[in-house]
Design a protein around this motif. Sequence first.
Motif, PDB file in Angstrom:
ATOM      1  N   VAL A 132      20.999  -2.145   6.542  1.00 22.98           N
ATOM      2  CA  VAL A 132      19.804  -2.673   7.203  1.00 22.98           C
ATOM      3  C   VAL A 132      18.780  -1.547   7.286  1.00 22.98           C
ATOM      4  N   ASP A 133      17.534  -1.890   7.088  1.00 30.86           N
ATOM      5  CA  ASP A 133      16.506  -0.850   7.167  1.00 30.86           C
ATOM      6  C   ASP A 133      15.849  -0.829   8.537  1.00 30.86           C
ATOM      7  N   LEU A 134      15.547   0.391   8.994  1.00 31.74           N
ATOM      8  CA  LEU A 134      14.605   0.546  10.101  1.00 31.74           C
ATOM      9  C   LEU A 134      13.218   0.435   9.483  1.00 31.74           C
ATOM     10  N   VAL A 135      12.412  -0.494  10.006  1.00 31.08           N
ATOM     11  CA  VAL A 135      11.093  -0.740   9.421  1.00 31.08           C
ATOM     12  C   VAL A 135      10.017  -0.599  10.497  1.00 31.08           C
ATOM     13  N   SER A 136       8.785  -0.653  10.055  1.00 31.71           N
ATOM     14  CA  SER A 136       7.664  -0.797  10.978  1.00 31.71           C
ATOM     15  C   SER A 136       6.973  -2.102  10.658  1.00 31.71           C
ATOM     16  N   LEU A 137       6.845  -2.958  11.659  1.00 29.25           N
ATOM     17  CA  LEU A 137       6.208  -4.267  11.495  1.00 29.25           C
ATOM     18  C   LEU A 137       4.707  -4.130  11.683  1.00 29.25           C
ATOM     19  N   PRO A 138       3.939  -5.099  11.156  1.00 31.75           N
ATOM     20  CA  PRO A 138       2.486  -5.065  11.384  1.00 31.75           C
ATOM     21  C   PRO A 138       2.168  -5.187  12.871  1.00 31.75           C
ATOM     22  N   LEU A 139       1.061  -4.593  13.248  1.00 36.68           N
ATOM     23  CA  LEU A 139       0.521  -4.845  14.586  1.00 36.68           C
ATOM     24  C   LEU A 139      -0.359  -6.084  14.471  1.00 36.68           C
ATOM     25  N   GLU A 140       0.054  -7.151  15.107  1.00 36.56           N
ATOM     26  CA  GLU A 140      -0.718  -8.394  15.010  1.00 36.56           C
ATOM     27  C   GLU A 140      -2.101  -8.202  15.623  1.00 36.56           C
ATOM     28  N   ALA A 141      -3.034  -8.995  15.135  1.00 35.57           N
ATOM     29  CA  ALA A 141      -4.402  -8.912  15.676  1.00 35.57           C
ATOM     30  C   ALA A 141      -4.409  -9.192  17.175  1.00 35.57           C
ATOM     31  N   SER A 142      -3.402  -9.971  17.622  1.00 34.53           N
ATOM     32  CA  SER A 142      -3.356 -10.321  19.045  1.00 34.53           C
ATOM     33  C   SER A 142      -2.749  -9.220  19.904  1.00 34.53           C
ATOM     34  N   SER A 143      -2.197  -8.174  19.254  1.00 32.64           N
ATOM     35  CA  SER A 143      -1.609  -7.092  20.036  1.00 32.64           C
ATOM     36  C   SER A 143      -2.683  -6.388  20.860  1.00 32.64           C
ATOM     37  N   PRO A 144      -2.352  -6.051  22.109  1.00 33.69           N
ATOM     38  CA  PRO A 144      -3.350  -5.338  22.923  1.00 33.69           C
ATOM     39  C   PRO A 144      -3.666  -3.950  22.382  1.00 33.69           C
TER      40      PRO A 144
ATOM     41  N   LEU B 191       0.833  -1.195   0.000  1.00 32.28           N
ATOM     42  CA  LEU B 191       0.000   0.000   0.000  1.00 32.28           C
ATOM     43  C   LEU B 191       0.871   1.250   0.000  1.00 32.28           C
ATOM     44  N   PHE B 192       2.147   1.073   0.316  1.00 31.88           N
ATOM     45  CA  PHE B 192       3.019   2.223   0.463  1.00 31.88           C
ATOM     46  C   PHE B 192       3.717   2.570  -0.839  1.00 31.88           C
ATOM     47  N   ALA B 193       3.661   3.826  -1.178  1.00 34.40           N
ATOM     48  CA  ALA B 193       4.379   4.288  -2.353  1.00 34.40           C
ATOM     49  C   ALA B 193       5.872   4.303  -2.035  1.00 34.40           C
TER      50      ALA B 193
ATOM     51  N   THR C 138       0.324   4.406  14.553  1.00 35.43           N
ATOM     52  CA  THR C 138       1.202   3.745  15.513  1.00 35.43           C
ATOM     53  C   THR C 138       2.259   2.981  14.736  1.00 35.43           C
ATOM     54  N   PHE C 139       3.529   3.143  15.108  1.00 33.42           N
ATOM     55  CA  PHE C 139       4.604   2.394  14.451  1.00 33.42           C
ATOM     56  C   PHE C 139       5.071   1.266  15.373  1.00 33.42           C
ATOM     57  N   ASN C 140       5.471   0.160  14.755  1.00 37.34           N
ATOM     58  CA  ASN C 140       6.052  -0.967  15.488  1.00 37.34           C
ATOM     59  C   ASN C 140       7.490  -1.106  14.977  1.00 37.34           C
ATOM     60  N   PHE C 141       8.389  -0.300  15.559  1.00 31.89           N
ATOM     61  CA  PHE C 141       9.743  -0.166  15.017  1.00 31.89           C
ATOM     62  C   PHE C 141      10.573  -1.426  15.254  1.00 31.89           C
ATOM     63  N   ALA C 142      11.336  -1.789  14.218  1.00 33.53           N
ATOM     64  CA  ALA C 142      12.237  -2.935  14.289  1.00 33.53           C
ATOM     65  C   ALA C 142      13.270  -2.752  13.184  1.00 33.53           C
ATOM     66  N   PHE C 143      14.301  -3.580  13.191  1.00 37.09           N
ATOM     67  CA  PHE C 143      15.236  -3.597  12.070  1.00 37.09           C
ATOM     68  C   PHE C 143      14.892  -4.785  11.185  1.00 37.09           C
TER      69      PHE C 143
ATOM     70  N   SER D  83      -6.416  -1.132   7.833  1.00 36.13           N
ATOM     71  CA  SER D  83      -5.618  -2.091   7.076  1.00 36.13           C
ATOM     72  C   SER D  83      -4.182  -1.623   6.894  1.00 36.13           C
ATOM     73  N   MET D  84      -3.943  -0.312   7.006  1.00 38.56           N
ATOM     74  CA  MET D  84      -2.592   0.164   6.761  1.00 38.56           C
ATOM     75  C   MET D  84      -1.636  -0.140   7.895  1.00 38.56           C
ATOM     76  N   ASN D  85      -2.097  -0.737   8.968  1.00 46.10           N
ATOM     77  CA  ASN D  85      -1.160  -1.195   9.988  1.00 46.10           C
ATOM     78  C   ASN D  85      -0.953  -2.696   9.914  1.00 46.10           C
ATOM     79  N   THR D  86      -1.232  -3.296   8.730  1.00 44.52           N
ATOM     80  CA  THR D  86      -1.128  -4.744   8.634  1.00 44.52           C
ATOM     81  C   THR D  86       0.037  -5.191   7.765  1.00 44.52           C
ATOM     82  N   GLU D  87       0.926  -4.286   7.379  1.00 49.43           N
ATOM     83  CA  GLU D  87       2.071  -4.713   6.578  1.00 49.43           C
ATOM     84  C   GLU D  87       3.353  -4.072   7.096  1.00 49.43           C
ATOM     85  N   THR D  88       4.472  -4.669   6.682  1.00 49.37           N
ATOM     86  CA  THR D  88       5.776  -4.117   7.026  1.00 49.37           C
ATOM     87  C   THR D  88       6.143  -3.049   6.006  1.00 49.37           C
TER      88      THR D  88
END
Length: 502
Positions: free
Chosen positions: A298-310, A25-27, A248-253, A322-327
């Motif tokens: 290495v890229d700094l990325v944002s991971l999806p927020l899993e459905a199980s995330s509080p 979804l990201f350009a 909301t970002f879920n930061f990771a490498f 839906s835009m928080n469902t992909e890396t």
Amino acid sequence: MRINRRSFVQGLGVTASSALLPTSLFAQNLTQNELPIPVLNGGESQGGSQHYNLQLQSGTRQFLSGLTTETLGINGSYLGPTLHLKNGSDVAMSVLNQLSEPSTLHWHGLHVPAKADGGPAQIIAPDTSWQPKFTVNQKAGTFWYHSHLLNKTGEQVYRGLAGMIILDDEESESLEIPSTYGVDDIPLIVQDRRFNEDGSFRYVGMHRDVMTGVFGDRILVNGTTSALFTPSTNKVRFRILNAANARTFNFAFADGREFSVIATDGGFLEKPVALRNIVVAAAERVEIVVDFSDGGPVDLVSLPLEASSPYSTTGMMRNMMSMNTETFTILNIEPQSALQRSSTLPDQLTSIRRMQAAEATRTRRFELSMPMGMGRMGRGGGGRGMGGMGGEFLINGKPMEMDVINEVVPVGSTEIWEIHNDSMMMHPFHIHHGQFQILDRDGVPPGQEEMGFKDTVKVGPGQLVRFIMRFENFSDPDTAYMYHCHILEHEDNGMMGQFTVV
Ligand SMILES: [Cu+2]
């Protein structure tokens, strides 16, 4: 600008390890832009205090190649300088509004008198200046400043009225940690934006934009798309500010490497906390230290927020998020060939006295609700600030009213505030005046990375979060501080209240 070889490779499907798949979804641009570092502005010493001159101005930027975007900025066309403050110093701000519209400037996270806070009551009319004074009186940390105009905060921040604040104290200056600004101490102001075909920002366009907050399909870091950072040291400290309106970002490498969280909103954690990802909501800050000794990109990325995330949106609203469902990629990182060695992290960064619930003399409860929230359907009247699109976003059943003081807190008191989220999506709850400590979420103490001082806390759907805070030093029966959701479209549509400290 440089050609992004890795993006070409990914586009050909040679590696699908990280970041952007062709269906994203990201350009994504095929070129990279060197990460710009905002100017560090330490003010000018005059008569014993530090004077900072800030000008709110309009301008233009080319975020997208060949297209011009009309923007707002502070001492520049988009965003503003990084303000460097020292604990104990007397600060004199001068904020000149050169815009054709009113604005305000709020020092997010700073412990200052209500009249100096820059909330919705401290309006700066066009062609006038606002000159708050305060003495810096808190621990070192990463803070920020942004517009806080009633019903217009989201729009003005979206257009660019925000910047970072770095506060140092004796402790931060004596610690052996990466601290050379722009070299191994790097500000990352992370935002998402979306654009119209003519290059203009596309802010609120439909009901959903108010419900979820405005999400964008382009990531800006320090005001630049497809940013590339080339470390010159083996260890780098990133001061990450989530300056998005809503996301909301879920930061990771991208390779899953571990990093050390050393600070959150209000300053250092007691000890570095090793993590592989961290969820950062709008307005929250984290400082992390990461090791690039292996020399590889290495890229700094944002991971999806899993459905199980509080913190994941629940129920029928999940489809809208839906835009928080992909890396997706935040920052491309390619270390230089010879890396300077920087210090190893100390085991102890600071000491924090944990406040005990028994110290509180009063508990207040706050219910957050929105139009699609559980049990709140049909309560609201028309929208606020968004031309009727919003419906009612409420705290304790009431929308923000400028002439209503919702809470009066005695100066010198310690209180527990219970924030209950009666809706299907997470709200980052922010309070002005000072820093708090999170006691628990649904009775469970937070992880080590949330054991430091905070001014913004994630309150997941259905959750009850308790925090404890001292209200001290400043009292003013006539001027209020704000508490609100930091999804700016929620704040602008009523999810805000006022309190005085007396
Ligand atoms: Cu909210």
